[in-house]
Write a protein that holds these residues in place. Sequence first.
Motif, PDB file in Angstrom:
ATOM      1  N   ASP A  30       0.801  -1.228   0.000  1.00 40.44           N
ATOM      2  CA  ASP A  30       0.000   0.000   0.000  1.00 40.44           C
ATOM      3  C   ASP A  30       0.832   1.276   0.000  1.00 40.44           C
ATOM      4  N   PHE A  31       2.141   1.164   0.001  1.00 41.76           N
ATOM      5  CA  PHE A  31       2.986   2.348   0.161  1.00 41.76           C
ATOM      6  C   PHE A  31       3.868   2.667  -1.040  1.00 41.76           C
ATOM      7  N   THR A  32       4.368   1.646  -1.721  1.00 41.91           N
ATOM      8  CA  THR A  32       5.253   1.864  -2.863  1.00 41.91           C
ATOM      9  C   THR A  32       4.449   2.440  -4.023  1.00 41.91           C
ATOM     10  N   THR A  33       4.942   3.532  -4.583  1.00 41.16           N
ATOM     11  CA  THR A  33       4.208   4.181  -5.671  1.00 41.16           C
ATOM     12  C   THR A  33       4.341   3.386  -6.975  1.00 41.16           C
ATOM     13  N   MET A  34       3.346   3.555  -7.823  1.00 39.81           N
ATOM     14  CA  MET A  34       3.363   2.881  -9.123  1.00 39.81           C
ATOM     15  C   MET A  34       4.542   3.362  -9.949  1.00 39.81           C
ATOM     16  N   GLU A  35       4.844   4.637  -9.867  1.00 40.57           N
ATOM     17  CA  GLU A  35       5.963   5.206 -10.623  1.00 40.57           C
ATOM     18  C   GLU A  35       7.283   4.569 -10.201  1.00 40.57           C
ATOM     19  N   PHE A  36       7.445   4.327  -8.891  1.00 43.20           N
ATOM     20  CA  PHE A  36       8.681   3.722  -8.414  1.00 43.20           C
ATOM     21  C   PHE A  36       8.798   2.276  -8.893  1.00 43.20           C
ATOM     22  N   VAL A  37       7.693   1.552  -8.902  1.00 42.16           N
ATOM     23  CA  VAL A  37       7.707   0.169  -9.398  1.00 42.16           C
ATOM     24  C   VAL A  37       8.118   0.143 -10.868  1.00 42.16           C
ATOM     25  N   VAL A  38       7.591   1.057 -11.653  1.00 46.27           N
ATOM     26  CA  VAL A  38       7.975   1.154 -13.064  1.00 46.27           C
ATOM     27  C   VAL A  38       9.468   1.467 -13.178  1.00 46.27           C
ATOM     28  N   LYS A  39       9.953   2.363 -12.332  1.00 45.66           N
ATOM     29  CA  LYS A  39      11.388   2.710 -12.334  1.00 45.66           C
ATOM     30  C   LYS A  39      12.242   1.480 -12.036  1.00 45.66           C
ATOM     31  N   ILE A  40      11.864   0.686 -11.046  1.00 43.96           N
ATOM     32  CA  ILE A  40      12.591  -0.546 -10.693  1.00 43.96           C
ATOM     33  C   ILE A  40      12.581  -1.513 -11.881  1.00 43.96           C
ATOM     34  N   LEU A  41      11.421  -1.674 -12.489  1.00 41.51           N
ATOM     35  CA  LEU A  41      11.298  -2.625 -13.602  1.00 41.51           C
ATOM     36  C   LEU A  41      12.126  -2.207 -14.805  1.00 41.51           C
ATOM     37  N   THR A  42      12.244  -0.907 -15.047  1.00 42.57           N
ATOM     38  CA  THR A  42      13.023  -0.456 -16.211  1.00 42.57           C
ATOM     39  C   THR A  42      14.518  -0.412 -15.912  1.00 42.57           C
ATOM     40  N   THR A  43      14.914   0.014 -14.713  1.00 38.72           N
ATOM     41  CA  THR A  43      16.347   0.175 -14.430  1.00 38.72           C
ATOM     42  C   THR A  43      17.031  -1.091 -13.925  1.00 38.72           C
ATOM     43  N   VAL A  44      16.329  -1.902 -13.140  1.00 35.61           N
ATOM     44  CA  VAL A  44      16.951  -3.100 -12.566  1.00 35.61           C
ATOM     45  C   VAL A  44      16.684  -4.333 -13.428  1.00 35.61           C
ATOM     46  N   PHE A  45      15.450  -4.444 -13.934  1.00 41.34           N
ATOM     47  CA  PHE A  45      15.074  -5.635 -14.697  1.00 41.34           C
ATOM     48  C   PHE A  45      15.057  -5.398 -16.205  1.00 41.34           C
ATOM     49  N   PHE A  46      15.422  -4.195 -16.638  1.00 41.27           N
ATOM     50  CA  PHE A  46      15.591  -3.844 -18.053  1.00 41.27           C
ATOM     51  C   PHE A  46      14.346  -4.128 -18.899  1.00 41.27           C
ATOM     52  N   LYS A  47      13.182  -3.808 -18.351  1.00 41.57           N
ATOM     53  CA  LYS A  47      11.928  -3.934 -19.089  1.00 41.57           C
ATOM     54  C   LYS A  47      11.701  -2.656 -19.887  1.00 41.57           C
ATOM     55  N   SER A  48      10.990  -2.773 -20.998  1.00 44.64           N
ATOM     56  CA  SER A  48      10.622  -1.582 -21.766  1.00 44.64           C
ATOM     57  C   SER A  48       9.568  -0.815 -20.966  1.00 44.64           C
ATOM     58  N   GLY A  49       9.342   0.430 -21.336  1.00 45.66           N
ATOM     59  CA  GLY A  49       8.351   1.233 -20.632  1.00 45.66           C
ATOM     60  C   GLY A  49       6.969   0.602 -20.652  1.00 45.66           C
ATOM     61  N   ALA A  50       6.561   0.107 -21.815  1.00 45.35           N
ATOM     62  CA  ALA A  50       5.237  -0.513 -21.945  1.00 45.35           C
ATOM     63  C   ALA A  50       5.135  -1.798 -21.131  1.00 45.35           C
ATOM     64  N   GLU A  51       6.186  -2.611 -21.178  1.00 48.23           N
ATOM     65  CA  GLU A  51       6.181  -3.861 -20.420  1.00 48.23           C
ATOM     66  C   GLU A  51       6.184  -3.578 -18.921  1.00 48.23           C
ATOM     67  N   ALA A  52       6.935  -2.565 -18.497  1.00 50.56           N
ATOM     68  CA  ALA A  52       6.973  -2.186 -17.084  1.00 50.56           C
ATOM     69  C   ALA A  52       5.600  -1.715 -16.610  1.00 50.56           C
ATOM     70  N   GLU A  53       4.919  -0.932 -17.430  1.00 44.81           N
ATOM     71  CA  GLU A  53       3.563  -0.463 -17.085  1.00 44.81           C
ATOM     72  C   GLU A  53       2.610  -1.653 -16.936  1.00 44.81           C
ATOM     73  N   THR A  54       2.678  -2.593 -17.866  1.00 47.22           N
ATOM     74  CA  THR A  54       1.812  -3.767 -17.819  1.00 47.22           C
ATOM     75  C   THR A  54       2.070  -4.589 -16.563  1.00 47.22           C
ATOM     76  N   LEU A  55       3.345  -4.829 -16.253  1.00 48.34           N
ATOM     77  CA  LEU A  55       3.686  -5.590 -15.046  1.00 48.34           C
ATOM     78  C   LEU A  55       3.257  -4.850 -13.786  1.00 48.34           C
ATOM     79  N   MET A  56       3.459  -3.540 -13.755  1.00 50.62           N
ATOM     80  CA  MET A  56       3.060  -2.745 -12.592  1.00 50.62           C
ATOM     81  C   MET A  56       1.560  -2.870 -12.359  1.00 50.62           C
ATOM     82  N   LEU A  57       0.754  -2.809 -13.425  1.00 49.11           N
ATOM     83  CA  LEU A  57      -0.697  -2.937 -13.276  1.00 49.11           C
ATOM     84  C   LEU A  57      -1.089  -4.354 -12.843  1.00 49.11           C
ATOM     85  N   GLN A  58      -0.355  -5.339 -13.328  1.00 51.47           N
ATOM     86  CA  GLN A  58      -0.601  -6.722 -12.903  1.00 51.47           C
ATOM     87  C   GLN A  58      -0.337  -6.867 -11.406  1.00 51.47           C
TER      88      GLN A  58
END
Length: 103
Positions: A30-58
């Motif tokens: 309930d505390f981690t922002t969606m934007e931060f999750v997208v940042k983690i997915l793109t910078t650490v896991f090397f996901k594309s912006g669209a893929e990071a958004e999809t995973l964040m929503l999942q």
Amino acid sequence: MEQQQSSFREKERIELREPRRFKVTIYNDDFTTMEFVVKILTTVFFKSGAEAETLMLQVHHGGSAIVGIYPYDIAQSRVQKATRMARNEGFPLRLTVAPEGEE
């Protein structure tokens, strides 16, 4: 009669297998922002912006998502890096490493 030395070597059979793979799962909180999750997915896991958004929503709607499957060392280092980044920002983001195939 001379004895000849033979240079036969018995071949040793080595069975090679693919290294075991591990899945990295990210969990919703309930505390981690969606934007931060997208940042983690793109910078650490090397996901594309669209893929990071999809995973964040999942993660947001389903509670968790598998973000990648890696050899153990890579999975561990990426989880440690993401967790360190989250703690530095004050977020309780949780990620786990589990053998592929285990639920």
